[in-house]
Scaffold this active site. Structure first.
Site, PDB file in Angstrom:
ATOM      1  N   ASP A 130       4.954  -3.273 -33.314  1.00  0.00           N
ATOM      2  CA  ASP A 130       4.199  -2.066 -33.621  1.00  0.00           C
ATOM      3  C   ASP A 130       5.133  -1.085 -34.327  1.00  0.00           C
ATOM      4  O   ASP A 130       6.047  -0.547 -33.704  1.00  0.00           O
ATOM      5  CB  ASP A 130       3.678  -1.466 -32.308  1.00  0.00           C
ATOM      6  CG  ASP A 130       2.454  -0.603 -32.501  1.00  0.00           C
ATOM      7  OD1 ASP A 130       1.893  -0.621 -33.607  1.00  0.00           O
ATOM      8  OD2 ASP A 130       2.067   0.095 -31.551  1.00  0.00           O
ATOM      9  N   ARG A 164      11.003   0.532 -25.183  1.00  0.00           N
ATOM     10  CA  ARG A 164      11.326   0.862 -23.787  1.00  0.00           C
ATOM     11  C   ARG A 164      12.330  -0.136 -23.191  1.00  0.00           C
ATOM     12  O   ARG A 164      12.621  -0.089 -22.000  1.00  0.00           O
ATOM     13  CB  ARG A 164      10.053   0.887 -22.935  1.00  0.00           C
ATOM     14  CG  ARG A 164       9.008   1.879 -23.420  1.00  0.00           C
ATOM     15  CD  ARG A 164       7.959   2.180 -22.343  1.00  0.00           C
ATOM     16  NE  ARG A 164       7.338   1.002 -21.767  1.00  0.00           N
ATOM     17  CZ  ARG A 164       6.245   0.406 -22.227  1.00  0.00           C
ATOM     18  NH1 ARG A 164       5.641   0.881 -23.323  1.00  0.00           N
ATOM     19  NH2 ARG A 164       5.741  -0.650 -21.623  1.00  0.00           N
ATOM     20  N   VAL A 189      -1.496   1.511  -5.319  1.00  0.00           N
ATOM     21  CA  VAL A 189      -2.009   0.370  -4.542  1.00  0.00           C
ATOM     22  C   VAL A 189      -2.875   0.917  -3.406  1.00  0.00           C
ATOM     23  O   VAL A 189      -2.370   1.494  -2.446  1.00  0.00           O
ATOM     24  CB  VAL A 189      -0.870  -0.508  -3.974  1.00  0.00           C
ATOM     25  CG1 VAL A 189      -1.450  -1.677  -3.172  1.00  0.00           C
ATOM     26  CG2 VAL A 189       0.020  -1.026  -5.100  1.00  0.00           C
ATOM     27  N   LYS A 224       0.815  -1.223   0.000  1.00  0.00           N
ATOM     28  CA  LYS A 224       0.000   0.000   0.000  1.00  0.00           C
ATOM     29  C   LYS A 224       0.848   1.272   0.000  1.00  0.00           C
ATOM     30  O   LYS A 224       0.370   2.346  -0.365  1.00  0.00           O
ATOM     31  CB  LYS A 224      -0.948  -0.009   1.202  1.00  0.00           C
ATOM     32  CG  LYS A 224      -2.137   0.918   1.033  1.00  0.00           C
ATOM     33  CD  LYS A 224      -3.062   0.861   2.220  1.00  0.00           C
ATOM     34  CE  LYS A 224      -4.091   1.982   2.127  1.00  0.00           C
ATOM     35  NZ  LYS A 224      -4.875   2.097   3.347  1.00  0.00           N
ATOM     36  N   LEU A 261       3.131   1.791  -1.996  1.00  0.00           N
ATOM     37  CA  LEU A 261       3.485   2.059  -3.393  1.00  0.00           C
ATOM     38  C   LEU A 261       2.366   2.855  -4.068  1.00  0.00           C
ATOM     39  O   LEU A 261       1.188   2.646  -3.781  1.00  0.00           O
ATOM     40  CB  LEU A 261       3.712   0.743  -4.149  1.00  0.00           C
ATOM     41  CG  LEU A 261       4.818  -0.164  -3.598  1.00  0.00           C
ATOM     42  CD1 LEU A 261       4.815  -1.498  -4.325  1.00  0.00           C
ATOM     43  CD2 LEU A 261       6.176   0.508  -3.732  1.00  0.00           C
ATOM     44  N   VAL A 310      -8.175 -14.725 -28.241  1.00  0.00           N
ATOM     45  CA  VAL A 310      -8.058 -14.952 -29.690  1.00  0.00           C
ATOM     46  C   VAL A 310      -8.047 -13.594 -30.381  1.00  0.00           C
ATOM     47  O   VAL A 310      -8.959 -12.787 -30.187  1.00  0.00           O
ATOM     48  CB  VAL A 310      -9.225 -15.808 -30.223  1.00  0.00           C
ATOM     49  CG1 VAL A 310      -9.125 -15.975 -31.737  1.00  0.00           C
ATOM     50  CG2 VAL A 310      -9.253 -17.169 -29.523  1.00  0.00           C
ATOM     51  N   SER A 337       6.531  -1.668 -25.982  1.00  0.00           N
ATOM     52  CA  SER A 337       7.430  -1.990 -24.863  1.00  0.00           C
ATOM     53  C   SER A 337       8.836  -2.330 -25.361  1.00  0.00           C
ATOM     54  O   SER A 337       9.820  -2.145 -24.637  1.00  0.00           O
ATOM     55  CB  SER A 337       6.870  -3.154 -24.046  1.00  0.00           C
ATOM     56  OG  SER A 337       6.745  -4.313 -24.855  1.00  0.00           O
ATOM     57  N   LYS A 381      -6.539  -7.656  -0.960  1.00  0.00           N
ATOM     58  CA  LYS A 381      -6.434  -8.836  -1.835  1.00  0.00           C
ATOM     59  C   LYS A 381      -5.027  -9.429  -1.757  1.00  0.00           C
ATOM     60  O   LYS A 381      -4.850 -10.650  -1.784  1.00  0.00           O
ATOM     61  CB  LYS A 381      -6.803  -8.458  -3.274  1.00  0.00           C
ATOM     62  CG  LYS A 381      -8.288  -8.200  -3.463  1.00  0.00           C
ATOM     63  CD  LYS A 381      -8.602  -7.808  -4.902  1.00  0.00           C
ATOM     64  CE  LYS A 381     -10.103  -7.709  -5.122  1.00  0.00           C
ATOM     65  NZ  LYS A 381     -10.753  -6.643  -4.352  1.00  0.00           N
ATOM     66  N   ASP A 392       1.634  -4.597 -36.637  1.00  0.00           N
ATOM     67  CA  ASP A 392       0.841  -3.451 -37.086  1.00  0.00           C
ATOM     68  C   ASP A 392       1.806  -2.415 -37.642  1.00  0.00           C
ATOM     69  O   ASP A 392       2.861  -2.166 -37.048  1.00  0.00           O
ATOM     70  CB  ASP A 392       0.058  -2.809 -35.929  1.00  0.00           C
ATOM     71  CG  ASP A 392      -1.062  -3.699 -35.403  1.00  0.00           C
ATOM     72  OD1 ASP A 392      -1.464  -4.640 -36.123  1.00  0.00           O
ATOM     73  OD2 ASP A 392      -1.535  -3.458 -34.281  1.00  0.00           O
TER      74      ASP A 392
END
Length: 335
Positions: free
Chosen positions: A192, A183, A65, A60, A62, A103, A180, A72, A256
């Site tokens: 992409d 990055r 959160v 919490k 962080l 899918v 990503s 949980k 893409d």
């Protein structure tokens, strides 16, 4: 973009997998995008946390959160499972909708419709191929391949092919592999690619040939294997690395390619590099400084809050400079 995040291999992989599964349930079954974003943000923050989380209270602290997610995490750490997830997995409709959305081409609405018709598994889809559109058939055909993450080493090979073939068509093209991968991620869900050409601006007429010529070249060298859709500015398809010396075949991957006007290119590169959370934070900072940013432009906001004309942008750094934000390399944008 990829349909599904792969299981996390981090110190807190169990927690991040749990949160990702909850996120997918909220998006695909409940269509509650705010909850989906909250779970994803928490999973992303926890994935980067350098210590093994021992309690919800620790988590919490962080950003992203909150109390409910912390509770949980406590339950998961104490029991190794989560009652809410167990219930979801046992609910035939929820688990089937969640599964079918994996899918490519099947979104939450289509998945719910299929489940209502008794179509719940890959086998069911194969028996009812006449009910699938072209994209969904390709998604079914390559389901196992598309589920696999693409290791960075393969992404680098794929990038080499795309960039070299693009330059063969016309050396003036500019292309960038985003997502990503840009990055610095060790694996990606798909490829992409953003594409531009000096002859194409937001003021000029549409030039679909600029996109189609590149696609045709990549088909000619057998890198692109299938087409999902081909419009004037966006191609969605399937690609595959060539196998070397009778080695095993590489999996088919989603690709893409977007054609973007040159004057909007770097806003596009910034947006499609991400991460989503980084983009949101940057847009919020821009607003504080009196600018609005989207995937096309950066524009100043007048005193009435109405956006002015787009500002000239020749690099990602220009956008950071306008909003007086320290430039961050792509590797530092995975928030």
């Amino acid at each position: 973009m990829s349909k599904r995040k792969a299981p996390q291999e981090t110190l807190n992989g169990g927690i991040t997998d749990m949160l990702t599964e909850l996120a997918n349930f909220e998006k695909n079954v409940n269509q509650a995008i705010h909850k989906y974003n909250a779970y994803r943000k928490a999973a992303s923050v926890i994935a980067k946390y350098p210590h093994k989380i021992k309690s919800g209270a620790e988590a919490k602290k962080l950003p992203g959160v909150g109390t409910k997610i912390a509770e949980k995490i406590d339950e998961f750490l104490a029991t190794g499972k989560l009652r809410k997830l167990e219930k979801i997995r046992q609910d035939d409709t929820s688990s089937s909708i969640n599964f079918l959305t994996r899918v490519s081409g099947i979104g939450p609405s289509a998945a719910r419709k299929f489940v209502d018709e008794g179509i719940k598994t890959l086998e069911d889809l194969r028996k009812n191929e006449d009910k699938l559109n072209h994209h969904q058939r390709i998604g079914l055909k390559y389901f196992e391949d598309f589920e696999k993450r693409i290791p960075r080493e393969e992404m680098l090979q794929m990038q080499d092919i795309v960039l070299s073939e693009v330059k063969k068509v016309d050396s003036e093209y500019i292309a960038t592999v985003c997502g990503s991968f840009r990055r610095g991620a060790e694996s990606s869900g798909d490829m992409d690619v953003l594409l531009t050409h000096p002859s194409f601006t937001s003021e000029s007429a549409k030039q679909p040939k600029l996109l189609h010529r590149v696609v045709e070249q990549l088909q000619k060298v057998r890198f692109i294997t299938d087409t999902l859709s081909k419009g004037e500015t966006k191609f969605m398809g399937v690609c595959q690395l060539p196998s070397k010396n009778d080695e095993k075949e590489y999996p088919h991957r989603r690709i893409d390619i977007r054609l973007i006007p040159k004057d909007q290119y770097y806003c596009g590169v910034l947006y499609f590099t991400g991460s989503d959370i980084f983009n949101k934070n940057m847009r919020a900072h821009a607003l504080e400084k009196g600018f609005t940013i989207n995937e096309y432009t950066i524009r100043p906001l007048g005193v009435t809050g109405v956006a002015g004309e787009p500002l000239p942008v020749d690099s990602e750094k220009d956008i950071f400079d306008y909003i007086q934000w320290k430039y961050r390399e792509p590797k530092d944008r995975s928030e």
